[in-house]
Design an enzyme around this catalytic site. Sequence first.
Site, PDB file in Angstrom:
ATOM      1  N   SER A 144      39.902  36.528  49.282  1.00  0.00           N
ATOM      2  CA  SER A 144      39.532  37.318  50.086  1.00  0.00           C
ATOM      3  C   SER A 144      38.363  36.365  51.538  1.00  0.00           C
ATOM      4  O   SER A 144      36.843  35.898  50.672  1.00  0.00           O
ATOM      5  CB  SER A 144      38.297  38.260  50.422  1.00  0.00           C
ATOM      6  OG  SER A 144      37.978  39.119  51.595  1.00  0.00           O
ATOM      7  N   TYR A 158      32.016  43.214  46.042  1.00  0.00           N
ATOM      8  CA  TYR A 158      33.435  42.942  46.111  1.00  0.00           C
ATOM      9  C   TYR A 158      33.722  41.150  46.661  1.00  0.00           C
ATOM     10  O   TYR A 158      34.577  40.765  46.800  1.00  0.00           O
ATOM     11  CB  TYR A 158      34.528  43.504  47.280  1.00  0.00           C
ATOM     12  CG  TYR A 158      36.253  43.341  48.126  1.00  0.00           C
ATOM     13  CD1 TYR A 158      36.885  44.312  47.716  1.00  0.00           C
ATOM     14  CD2 TYR A 158      36.055  42.032  48.713  1.00  0.00           C
ATOM     15  CE1 TYR A 158      38.062  43.243  47.665  1.00  0.00           C
ATOM     16  CE2 TYR A 158      37.605  41.692  49.295  1.00  0.00           C
ATOM     17  CZ  TYR A 158      38.408  42.327  48.687  1.00  0.00           C
ATOM     18  OH  TYR A 158      39.365  42.408  48.504  1.00  0.00           O
TER      19      TYR A 158
END
Length: 249
Positions: A144, A158
């Site tokens: 990501s 995350y």
Amino acid sequence: MQTSAVYVITGGTRGIGAAVARRLAGVAGRGLVLGYRGNHERAAELVAELDSAAGPVRAVPCDVADQAQVSALFKAADELGPLAGLVNNAGVLEQQCAFTEITADRWSRVLAVNVIGLAMCCREAVTRMRGSDRPDRAIVNLSSKAAVLGAPGEYVDYAASKAAVDTLTRGLALEVAPYGIRVTSVRPGIIDTEIHATGGDPGRAARLGPAQPLGRAGTADEVAAAVAWLLSPDARFVTGTTLDVTGGR
């Protein structure tokens, strides 16, 4: 039914994983094994959509944080034929919050799936691939852009897990390159999928998309196109790198 090449996709029945499955399905001699965590109905619908005489598609329940389930996923792949590719798409995203609100339990959940689970899937894949002389063996990990941006005030846990994915990708790629196995990662930016709802912000893609350099959020299929290319012979000289699919973000 034995096939000549099998691809395992974790988190393979929704979002980017399902888009990758659609990109890879229907090729003669190619089988797909889609790991999924909970929605049996959606998994069955996708299998019905993609399963064909050209190449079988199987859905296998798999929480990648559970080593026994990971082993079962790859054993299901063994039944279809030799492993050619792995797409590590399974991941978890918790509700947006400040860093000081992230508990030890939450850190454990996020790292168990996004890092340890991914690593265990890579281990299963490498164990099978390194004894093969196939020219097209590849692993693609979903990272990501948060790995670079840090996701402050949203989900630093995350972001940190995805930074670990990038490092794991580089190290593993160099370790297995002598076996002819390629390992890369794809780093999506603002992509219009349901993961934002999981993080408590279902309108995030629509809100932030216009601010991206290309003026919109991306789609799951655009990320899947990059994944499919990295798995293909066209990327045979690409390994140990991370490809941004971010619209310039």
